[in-house]
Design an enzyme around this catalytic site. Structure first.
Site, short mmCIF file in Angstrom:
data_model
loop_
_atom_site.label_atom_id
_atom_site.label_comp_id
_atom_site.label_asym_id
_atom_site.label_seq_id
_atom_site.Cartn_x
_atom_site.Cartn_y
_atom_site.Cartn_z
CE LYS A 154 -38.21 -6.21 -8.67
NZ LYS A 154 -37.88 -6.71 -10.03
N GLY A 155 -39.52 -2.54 -4.13
CA GLY A 155 -39.56 -1.08 -4.04
C GLY A 155 -38.93 -0.50 -2.79
CD GLU A 157 -44.62 -2.06 0.75
OE1 GLU A 157 -43.67 -1.53 0.15
OE2 GLU A 157 -45.41 -2.82 0.21
CG ASP A 158 -42.07 0.99 -2.11
OD1 ASP A 158 -42.66 0.03 -1.59
OD2 ASP A 158 -42.07 1.17 -3.34
CG ASP A 167 -51.33 3.16 -4.61
OD1 ASP A 167 -52.43 3.71 -4.53
OD2 ASP A 167 -50.67 3.15 -5.66
CE LYS A 189 -49.55 7.77 -5.42
NZ LYS A 189 -49.71 7.08 -6.73
CB VAL A 198 -44.36 9.07 -6.94
CG1 VAL A 198 -44.98 10.44 -6.71
CG2 VAL A 198 -45.05 8.01 -6.08
C1 PRP Z 1 -45.65 -1.58 -5.06
C2 PRP Z 1 -45.05 -1.00 -3.79
C3 PRP Z 1 -45.90 -1.61 -2.71
C4 PRP Z 1 -47.26 -1.79 -3.37
C5 PRP Z 1 -48.20 -0.75 -2.86
O1 PRP Z 1 -45.12 -2.85 -5.25
O2 PRP Z 1 -43.69 -1.35 -3.66
O3 PRP Z 1 -45.41 -2.88 -2.31
O4 PRP Z 1 -47.05 -1.64 -4.77
O5 PRP Z 1 -49.43 -0.78 -3.53
P1 PRP Z 1 -50.82 -1.21 -2.91
O6 PRP Z 1 -50.97 -0.48 -1.58
O7 PRP Z 1 -51.80 -0.71 -3.94
O8 PRP Z 1 -50.85 -2.67 -2.78
P2 PRP Z 1 -45.13 -3.66 -6.62
O9 PRP Z 1 -46.16 -4.73 -6.55
O10 PRP Z 1 -45.21 -2.68 -7.77
O11 PRP Z 1 -43.72 -4.37 -6.61
P3 PRP Z 1 -42.24 -3.76 -6.40
O12 PRP Z 1 -42.13 -3.39 -4.93
O13 PRP Z 1 -41.35 -4.89 -6.77
O14 PRP Z 1 -42.09 -2.55 -7.29
#
Ligand code: PRP
Length: 178
Positions: free
Chosen positions: A42-43, A98-99, A102, A130, A152
């Site tokens: 959802k991010g 993607e947002d 990481d 990151k 963040v």
């Molecule tokens: C977050 C973000 C990315 C992912 C990145 O999603 O939106 O999709 O983590 O992290 P990574 O590179 O360590 O995999 P999350 O699973 O928190 O779900 P969300 O998008 O619903 O917040």
């Protein structure tokens, strides 16, 4: 909510200026190709809606949802598919939006999954990167901002599902998640 933010890392103005640049770049790279932009929910929601509106070319869009974080601040390492795309992407030009990139676990999984459907091409566009946190090899073709290893939130990014509606990217006060 605002009192939980230590400082603004990327203001609304900087977000919109950078998205305008990325939109011009994508429009030039995909002119005449009718790409499918696939957002990872959802991010990505805020970035996605601003990004597609900043890219004035013929395109389609779709979404998938995966989860790897649970409710904590570090990745569990397990990626689960929560919602698949509804489009037939075989032979199509795909841009994953993607947002944040990481550890890379999410995009590694999503990229391999979409590649298994034989698209004509597949590129990754992430608002935030990151690089210090990377655990698997994933490379983004388009990056909005490379950021330090700070927690963040805002502009779609959450902590325990909150803060997504902040219009900027902010750094959460450590006492909130410690
Ligand atoms: C977050 C973000 C990315 C992912 C990145 O999603 O939106 O999709 O983590 O992290 P990574 O590179 O360590 O995999 P999350 O699973 O928190 O779900 P969300 O998008 O619903 O917040």
């Amino acid at each position: 909510m605002l009192q939980d933010i230590d400082h603004v890392l990327i203001s609304e103005e900087r977000l919109h200026a950078r998205i305008a640049e990325l939109g011009e770049q994508l429009a030039a790279d995909y002119a005449g190709k009718t790409p499918i932009f696939i957002g990872v929910l959802k991010g990505v929601v805020m970035f996605f809606t601003d990004m597609v509106r900043a890219t004035p070319i013929r395109c389609e869009y779709d979404f998938l949802a995966v989860s790897s974080y649970g409710s904590g601040t570090t990745s569990s390492g397990t990626v689960r598919m929560l919602k698949d795309v509804s489009s037939d992407i075989t032979g199509r030009h795909i841009v994953i939006l993607e947002d944040i990139l990481d550890s890379g676990l999410t995009l590694h999984f999503v990229r391999n999954y979409l590649l298994s459907k034989n698209p004509a091409s597949l590129k990754i566009c992430t608002l935030l990167d990151k690089p210090e946190r990377r655990r698997v090899d994933v490379f983004a073709d388009y990056v909005g901002f490379s950021i330090p290893n700070e927690f963040v939130v805002g502009y779609g990014l959450d902590y325990k599902e909150e803060y997504r509606n902040l219009p900027f990217i902010g750094v959460l006060k450590p006492e909130i998640y410690n």
